[in-house]
Write a protein that holds these residues in place. Structure first.
Motif, mmCIF file in Angstrom:
data_model
loop_
_atom_site.group_PDB
_atom_site.id
_atom_site.type_symbol
_atom_site.label_atom_id
_atom_site.label_comp_id
_atom_site.label_asym_id
_atom_site.label_seq_id
_atom_site.Cartn_x
_atom_site.Cartn_y
_atom_site.Cartn_z
ATOM 1 N N UNK A 59 0.834 -1.203 0.000
ATOM 2 C CA UNK A 59 0.000 0.000 0.000
ATOM 3 C C UNK A 59 0.868 1.252 0.000
ATOM 4 N N UNK A 60 1.955 1.210 0.769
ATOM 5 C CA UNK A 60 2.875 2.343 0.797
ATOM 6 C C UNK A 60 3.496 2.574 -0.573
ATOM 7 N N UNK A 61 3.801 1.487 -1.262
ATOM 8 C CA UNK A 61 4.392 1.611 -2.606
ATOM 9 C C UNK A 61 3.367 2.174 -3.592
ATOM 10 N N UNK A 62 2.113 1.727 -3.477
ATOM 11 C CA UNK A 62 1.049 2.273 -4.324
ATOM 12 C C UNK A 62 0.923 3.778 -4.101
ATOM 13 N N UNK A 63 0.977 4.190 -2.847
ATOM 14 C CA UNK A 63 0.863 5.617 -2.538
ATOM 15 C C UNK A 63 2.038 6.404 -3.126
ATOM 16 N N UNK A 64 3.228 5.868 -3.005
ATOM 17 C CA UNK A 64 4.410 6.531 -3.557
ATOM 18 C C UNK A 64 4.278 6.721 -5.066
ATOM 19 N N UNK A 65 3.843 5.667 -5.746
ATOM 20 C CA UNK A 65 3.716 5.743 -7.198
ATOM 21 C C UNK A 65 2.590 6.701 -7.584
ATOM 22 N N UNK A 66 1.473 6.634 -6.852
ATOM 23 C CA UNK A 66 0.377 7.546 -7.143
ATOM 24 C C UNK A 66 0.790 8.998 -6.990
ATOM 25 N N UNK A 67 1.531 9.298 -5.923
ATOM 26 C CA UNK A 67 1.977 10.674 -5.696
ATOM 27 C C UNK A 67 2.983 11.121 -6.746
ATOM 28 N N UNK A 68 3.798 10.218 -7.217
ATOM 29 C CA UNK A 68 4.850 10.609 -8.161
ATOM 30 C C UNK A 68 4.353 10.654 -9.603
ATOM 31 N N UNK B 271 0.388 10.972 -10.501
ATOM 32 C CA UNK B 271 -0.833 11.766 -10.625
ATOM 33 C C UNK B 271 -1.075 12.563 -9.342
ATOM 34 N N UNK B 272 -0.310 13.630 -9.184
ATOM 35 C CA UNK B 272 -0.482 14.589 -8.096
ATOM 36 C C UNK B 272 0.033 15.919 -8.612
ATOM 37 N N UNK B 273 -0.071 16.961 -7.800
ATOM 38 C CA UNK B 273 0.336 18.297 -8.266
ATOM 39 C C UNK B 273 1.787 18.324 -8.739
ATOM 40 N N UNK B 274 2.640 17.498 -8.110
ATOM 41 C CA UNK B 274 4.057 17.465 -8.484
ATOM 42 C C UNK B 274 4.433 16.151 -9.168
ATOM 43 N N UNK B 275 3.442 15.416 -9.663
ATOM 44 C CA UNK B 275 3.711 14.141 -10.297
ATOM 45 C C UNK B 275 4.321 14.286 -11.674
ATOM 46 N N UNK B 276 4.710 13.159 -12.242
ATOM 47 C CA UNK B 276 5.360 13.177 -13.554
ATOM 48 C C UNK B 276 4.402 13.468 -14.697
ATOM 49 N N UNK B 277 3.116 13.167 -14.504
ATOM 50 C CA UNK B 277 2.155 13.344 -15.587
ATOM 51 C C UNK B 277 1.306 14.604 -15.422
ATOM 52 N N UNK B 278 0.978 14.965 -14.193
ATOM 53 C CA UNK B 278 0.025 16.041 -13.960
ATOM 54 C C UNK B 278 0.452 17.386 -14.538
ATOM 55 N N UNK B 279 1.693 17.838 -14.310
ATOM 56 C CA UNK B 279 2.076 19.143 -14.852
ATOM 57 C C UNK B 279 2.008 19.206 -16.375
ATOM 58 N N UNK B 280 2.166 18.055 -17.037
ATOM 59 C CA UNK B 280 2.044 18.047 -18.500
ATOM 60 C C UNK B 280 0.680 18.571 -18.923
ATOM 61 N N UNK B 281 -0.355 18.031 -18.295
ATOM 62 C CA UNK B 281 -1.723 18.414 -18.653
ATOM 63 C C UNK B 281 -2.041 19.841 -18.226
ATOM 64 N N UNK B 282 -1.700 20.165 -16.980
ATOM 65 C CA UNK B 282 -2.054 21.478 -16.445
ATOM 66 C C UNK B 282 -1.415 22.595 -17.260
ATOM 67 N N UNK B 283 -0.191 22.374 -17.705
ATOM 68 C CA UNK B 283 0.492 23.390 -18.489
ATOM 69 C C UNK B 283 -0.157 23.638 -19.840
ATOM 70 N N UNK B 284 -0.988 22.702 -20.280
ATOM 71 C CA UNK B 284 -1.707 22.853 -21.549
ATOM 72 C C UNK B 284 -3.099 23.404 -21.318
ATOM 73 N N UNK B 285 -3.790 22.868 -20.314
ATOM 74 C CA UNK B 285 -5.201 23.206 -20.107
ATOM 75 C C UNK B 285 -5.428 24.689 -19.822
ATOM 76 N N UNK B 286 -4.512 25.330 -19.079
ATOM 77 C CA UNK B 286 -4.782 26.718 -18.703
ATOM 78 C C UNK B 286 -4.826 27.644 -19.917
ATOM 79 N N UNK B 287 -4.119 27.275 -20.971
ATOM 80 C CA UNK B 287 -4.165 28.103 -22.169
ATOM 81 C C UNK B 287 -5.490 28.018 -22.910
ATOM 82 N N UNK B 288 -6.198 26.898 -22.753
ATOM 83 C CA UNK B 288 -7.504 26.736 -23.394
ATOM 84 C C UNK B 288 -8.482 27.766 -22.856
#
Length: 432
Positions: free
Chosen positions: A336-345, A347-364
């Protein structure tokens, strides 16, 4: 807008318009079943969390009798919030303004100077107001604030077939608190994205994929078939199926898969779950999810990471993103701890994937709120997959509800489904 939808176009101005936003709060969030939390967040009597439906403040609480309630966070005396802490455990809520006190059932049990000034007050008539409809589906708690509403199961419709693959097959619990962050984007943009915009993955998330972060399907380690599920009672799903002798189950290892409820699904559901590398989707209006064999290090094995995402409206062109990470209840604590680590890294505000989307969406939304967009009646385009030689074809052999598009990454039908449902909900009969 009905005519533009038929052409596969959506007016961009609806993504940043004050009048439309205020109407959404009434016609959508004031009428639909909206997710408020998971039962595992309030496991004990007295446990509570603050939540919103649209922008309306509520307290999601398990009362002293074990019943889950969704109480309006407003004192019946002067309207002040009776709960100010984000979470906790209590038998009573006391208003900080004049001290009116309510049990966690919502009953009014204390009024200072009642004999001197409120001897006429009938306490049983002045308990906290509650959401009129509260129900749970496999641990997911929803509420509807409309006076009359269909049952939750009727509202979910065919989506239950897919939700059962996660929550009937696997007993899951929330790990940690939901992460929250403000985004300069309209809530409809990520909602529509999770309806089935798989087209953006190779471009939008290229950097993470190139370094080996993400699922085995994204990095190309496993070949998969993508099915886009549309026409599912207003909800939509994307399901990546991997043809392999090895059971996939979203990247969960065998020792965790052994804890699943293997007899809970019918044969067709079970086979889809067994082959699933990644699944994602949205329950209208604003609850999305992604389930994948994720990882935060290319040199480590993936783990089954399930994230619930909610796109909370906070104004025209602005939202709060909420992210819950869930893990199998019966899995070892270290897993469970490993799942949490991966989830945070991932799909979270500082995750590897989240900033990709946010940096695009605000321009829309910047473009959507512009004078030029209004003057030119600018639209966004959802016509992928409508050509004569399209690769996205309907798979009539798909076992689940809805219309299944093989090669679902090259069709916009899922996203159009969101805007059709949005338009239907926003308009009265015969109105545009």
């Amino acid at each position: 807008m009905g005519e533009t939808l038929e052409r596969g176009e959506v007016p961009i101005e609806i993504l940043n318009d004050e009048d439309i936003y205020q109407r959404e709060l009434t016609e959508i969030f004031g009428q639909a079943w909206v997710y408020v939390g998971h039962e595992s967040e309030v496991p004990e009597p007295g446990d509570y969390r603050q939540r919103t439906i649209g922008e309306d403040p509520f307290v999601f609480v398990r009362d002293e009798h074990g019943k889950i309630r969704v109480l309006f966070n407003s004192c019946r005396h002067r309207g002040a919030n009776i709960c100010r802490a984000e979470k906790g455990n209590t038998t009573h809520f006391r208003c900080p303004y004049h001290g009116w006190t309510y049990q966690n059932t919502g009953d009014l049990v204390g009024v200072p100077q009642k004999g001197a000034g409120f001897d006429h007050l009938e306490a049983e008539e002045h308990g906290l107001r509650e959401a009129p409809h509260v129900d749970t589906y496999n641990g997911l708690v929803f509420a509807c604030i409309a006076p009359e509403a269909p049952s939750l199961e009727e509202y979910l419709g065919g989506a239950t077939w897919y939700l059962d693959m996660y929550f009937d097959l696997i007993d899951m619990e929330v790990v940690g608190d939901p992460q929250r962050w403000v985004v300069d984007a309209d809530w409809k943009t990520p909602t529509e994205n999770f309806y089935g915009d798989n087209y953006h993955v190779p471009m939008g998330h290229k950097s993470a994929i190139d370094v080996g972060i993400g699922s085995e399907t994204a990095t190309g380690e496993e070949e998969s078939k993508l099915y886009g599920i549309a026409d599912c009672d207003g909800h939509a799903f994307s399901i990546y199926q991997i043809e392999s002798e090895k059971p996939m189950f979203w990247g969960h290892p065998e020792r965790v898969v052994e804890t699943f409820n293997h007899d809970a699904l019918d044969d067709d559901q079970y086979e889809v779950a067994r082959k699933s590398g990644v699944t994602l989707g949205t329950i209208f209006p604003n609850l999305s999810f992604i389930f994948l064999g994720g990882r935060d290090d290319p040199n480590k094995d993936p783990v089954g990471t399930f994230c619930l995402r909610q796109w909370q409206p906070r104004g025209p062109g602005e939202m709060e993103a909420w992210n819950w990470i869930l893990a199998p209840t019966d899995a070892p604590d270290e897993y469970k701890e490993r799942v949490y680590e991966v989830g945070m890294s991932t799909f979270s505000a500082a995750g590897n994937f989240e900033p990709d989307d946010i940096g695009i969406w605000d321009g829309i939304d910047e473009a959507a709120g512009s004078v030029f967009a209004e003057q030119t009646e600018a639209t966004t385009l959802f016509t992928m997959g409508r050509g004569e030689n399209t690769a996205a074809t309907v798979d009539d052999d798909w076992a689940g509800p809805g219309t299944a598009y093989a090669n679902g990454g090259v069709t916009d039908e899922n996203q159009l489904d969101f805007y059709r449902k949005w338009h239907e909900t926003m308009t009265t009969e015969g109105a545009e």
